[in-house]
Design an enzyme around this catalytic site. Sequence first.
Site: not given
Ligand code: NFV
Lengths: 224, 557, 373
Positions: B14, B61, B64, B68, B484, B507, B551, B554
């Site tokens: 991502e 994101c 994931c 959040h 992640r 990330s 990601c 993120c």
């Molecule tokens: N790094 C990250 Fe995420 C995740 N898993 C989020 O907190 O991916 Ni978009």
Amino acid sequence: MQHAQISRVYVWQLPVRFYHWINALSVLVLVITGYLIGSPPAVQSGSEASFGYWFGTVRFVHFLAAFLFFFNFVYRIYWGFVGNRYARWQNFIPYRKEQLEEVKEVLKVDIFQRSVKPLESVGHNALAGITYFISFIAFLFQCITGFGMYAAMSKAALPALFAWIVPLMGGDFAVRQWHHAMMWFFVLFSMIHVYLVFYHDYVEARGVTSSMVGGWKFVEKHKL
Amino acid sequence: MPNRIVVDPITRIEGHLRIEAEVKDGRIVDAYSAGTMVRGLEIILKGRDPRDAWAFTERTCGVCTTVHALASVRTVENALGIVVPPNAELVRNLMFCAQYLQDHVVHFYHLHALDWVDVVNALKADPVKASGIAQSISNWPKSSPKYFADVQKRINTFVASGQLGIFNNGYWGHAAYALPAEVNLIAVAHYLEALEWQKEIVKVHTIFGGKNPHPNYLVGGAPCAVNIDEANALNAERLAYVGRLFDEAATFVEQVYLPDLLAVAGFYKDWGAIGGGLTNFLAYGDLPVAGYNAPESFKFPRGIVLNGDLSKVHEVDGKDADQIQEFIAHSWYEYEGGDAVGKHPWAGETKLKYSGPKPPYDHLDVDQKYSWLKTPRWKGQPMEVGPLARMIVAYAAGNKEVQELVNGTLKSLDVPVTVLFSALGRTAARGLETKLVAGWAKEFFGTLVGNIKNGDTRMVNNERWDPATWPAQAKGVGMTEAPRGALAHWIVIDNTKIANYQLVVPSTWNASPRDAQGQRSAYEAALIGVPVADPEQPLELLRTIHSFDPCLACAVH
Amino acid sequence: MLEHPLTMWQQMESLGYTRRDFLRFASWLAAAAGIEASGIGQVVHAMETKPRIPVLWLHFQECTCCSESFIRSSHPIVADVLLDKISLDYTETLMAAAGHQAEKSLHDTMKKYKGEYLLLVEGAIPTNDDGVYCCIGGRSAQDILTEVAEGAKAIVCWGSCASNGCIQAASPNPTGATPVHTLISGKPIINVPGCPPIAEVMAGTIVHLLAFDRIPQLDGLGRPKAFFSRRVHDTCYRRPNYDAGLFVESFDDENAKRGYCLYKMGCRGPVTYNACGVMRWNNGVSYPIQSGHGCIGCSEEKFWDYGPFYQHLASFPGFGIETTADKVGVALGIATAAGIATHAISTNIRKRKQIQQEIAGSDTIADDTKGGA
Ligand code: NFV
Ligand code: HEM
Ligand code: HEM
Ligand code: SF4
Ligand code: SF4
Ligand code: F3S
Ligand SMILES: [Mg+2]
């Protein structure tokens, strides 16, 4: 001290008076129903949807009053071209020097409560004229935004004429937000308007209030 | 003289990640990880209603998605002292589990597999042999010779069409691919099956949160009301739907994902010694059994392991101003106190200040600032977060379930525990925890049904819904384990509005640029020593980076 | 690689499908795209003669939930789209190639299929400061978009990001995030807003383009009418509760448990154009309102700035979180009433004085009454 001669003048023709009271009534209904649409009270609970329609009715009344309000307004615009000298559009925009002078005078009367010179105009005074003009713009705004929203729920031609406002304002939310906020203009306008009508009647004693009912005002002869 | 290779865009992740690496004698000797897209979400959040923050942060994101939102509602609840009803906690847990199941499976098959699996080579496979292998490792019904022959035919037609689409220009035939053709074919078949299956498990989010990606959350609980006598609410039908989805998920993980993972791993044991990097691991832990405020009840334990020392688990405290801090020595930001200071997120600042080369550019100036990521540190130390960190912390914390699963797997592959500290270890840890999560989801589901059966249908605690009940000033931190890794949000509320909101994201920990002391973060550290057979086709670099499941939307936000 | 790509019929044939299967598939495709029976022949012809249409999917300031949503499509399922219907030659999320090889794929298609490829854009484009807020391969998003749009046959803007700016464009829009249609002109542009859009809306838009080889009917904001002509409110199954004035008063109250209307919880259904109420999400499982949360208006321009989400009207800029136009209006009303009251009192005092003076100093009051007759 020489006192003026007073005479009776037919200021507001019947169509204007009709217009006025239909307008006042529909605005009252629109404000009340509009407010309810924005903040419906919890009047019912534990009920089944199929047994009730009160909110739908409130909205229906709003739309009904909206149509009345709209055509009445259109009619008044027309009358502004064909009515008597007091009904005409020239009265609404103070462009002549005397009118501008008068705006100042009225402000003095209304705000500082001084009444040195008696007012010159027979129909609307110049300040009232401009306020009414502003209110006409508000009427227009409310009609455009209202019918713009209404277009989404109607296949009729009239609302469709106003659909352009939605993309222009960036979406229905903005249109609604402004339509709603504008309601308060009507509330405030009505409060001040009604008060000032009585106030002028009181300080000038020219029969302003009743003029919107009977059509006549009492005016010093030399001004005619 | 080292040769600088640039991989930008890093794909099958991502977001917008750029890696610049120095290669010498066929190995990476230094590496720089840069996030090249920023949106400024922390700036945008200022002045808004804290109860809306979940929706904003969820859009950090879409891969994931939901984590959040979860971190955000917890943050606000923490600041305002709200405790959510047990059912809401369970719904959140179930959504959490569904997220892991979907995200990990998609990562394995659609983002990571092509680093290990040569799609074009699958055309050479014998479908009968492939069927034999598949049946020897799993009971999955779709394993007949005819089935694999059909898949092969489909791929054949696709390749013969001359339009390779997403498979165009892959490193097919690269020396670092080690799977037999038959295993490649099995993996390709499951690539397609997983693509179809992943859209099912997310329906758990749709049922509880109305949509996926980006289901709805609510400060104080969960928005889905329970009423077993009503078609418009969570009732027996909706719950049965959820139950079925988790059953199918467990079957898919056990019969497809894990067998494939182990089969692939068996051919890449050398990668148990490559791509390790840091040996510091951080996990905030998650999946509360007795409420979010009782971390000791979490299925995933909280803690820190330093220098690969499994004998001790250190404590982590999100509120301690000296523990978690973010630095910007190599990041395109400005701090009031200058570039040298670290800031705890409650005092965090987000002020964009680009100082890199004007695009178009060929190279970043890696001696200066070179990324939109800030650099988080725990007591000044870089940390790896993610599935591996979770498994290591749980292992070190003495979690029996984790220890049994990890030991069993190591034994079946006949490898020592040290292989965990590697790219392959990361990929394996992800699979193992997916299996655990699939099992836990069933437990949570049972508890939820039990509660409802016993008449507890509460979903929301409304006591502090009205901002008039809030203190004039409040601060909160909300932690979770995103797929992640360790994710936390910090909020400062002033007069019912957000005065400061900071996200420190998994990330961000892993992909950040080095700090002022020159300490590398996880990606940069893991790349050191990775072999690169052909600098024009840096497959091994991708493999290592993908093992983290990057990601970047993120990481930067 | 072959010089002449296979047509869709040739591909299906080689997959062992019969001509009958093929025709059935074509008519299904037509039905999925809302084409009448008389148009099916056209679809069949298109599929017999065309290679899979090359598609380039660019990623800018995004959260990638649009890509994620797309792969959730149930009809058609995405594996079929990718393998049989289109040739997705560039998408950072799924493509095997990376770095230079990825860029080569992009450029090869741009060259070989100039004027024929479909461009799909996910994400907004930052325009402040030379676009340094989103760079790929060292080039700014805007630079890449301009180049790739040049040879595109049509552009589809995925999600609210590409269609109207979405979250990064929310106030104060720190990076100058801009939707595609403000930057690109002279190309057919289809906006498919939503955060994200429903998977089948995305796939349905593609299917329409493939099957008919023409742009679907769009509304004033460039959105396909097939999915955006109605407000969520107009197709919401809770609508009878709205009309009956039955509202959820707080989350999880008795009314919530009965599935009453979420209007008073801030539901944006009445101002949001989207297909959620009819198509629902994830193959018809549910949609936000069905799961108890109001619509937040995610397909509408600027919806982020119309918060708080849990009240019917947006708060008034410059005031507290919960200050709506109503609160300001009531305050002004009270102030006005107070002003009127003061004014009325002072008028009275003054007038009384005046009358006293007139009575004291005048002998001609009688004339006045006469004149008035
Ligand atoms: N790094 C990250 Fe995420 C995740 N898993 C989020 O907190 O991916 Ni978009
Ligand atoms: C004095 C004039 C008017 C006033 C004060 C007024 C006031 C209001 C208010 C306060 C609302 C509620 C908005 C909200 O919070 O959602 C409303 C809604 C609405 N008004 Fe008006 N309005 C006026 C005239 C009109 C006109 C001329 C129309 C034309 C059709 C109209 C159509 C509507 C519509 C369609 C709605 C939305 C109703 C719904 O979707 O449920 N209004 N109005
Ligand atoms: C008890 C209520 C009301 C009374 C006694 C009243 C009285 C009057 C009077 C006496 C005039 C003529 C004033 C002049 O000479 O300048 C007038 C004009 C006007 N009033 Fe009212 N009014 C009332 C309510 C309203 C309301 C609710 C509205 C609409 C919001 C309204 C809108 C107007 C307008 C637009 C005019 C200008 C008429 C024209 O020339 O078309 N009035 N009103
Ligand atoms: S429109 Fe919404 S869902 Fe799509 S990429 Fe943008 S933020 Fe994500
Ligand atoms: S829940 Fe929302 S969309 Fe549905 S009827 Fe009520 S206000 Fe309209
Ligand atoms: S929030 Fe979005 S998903 Fe649909 S119901 Fe509203 S448009
Ligand atoms: Mg941050």
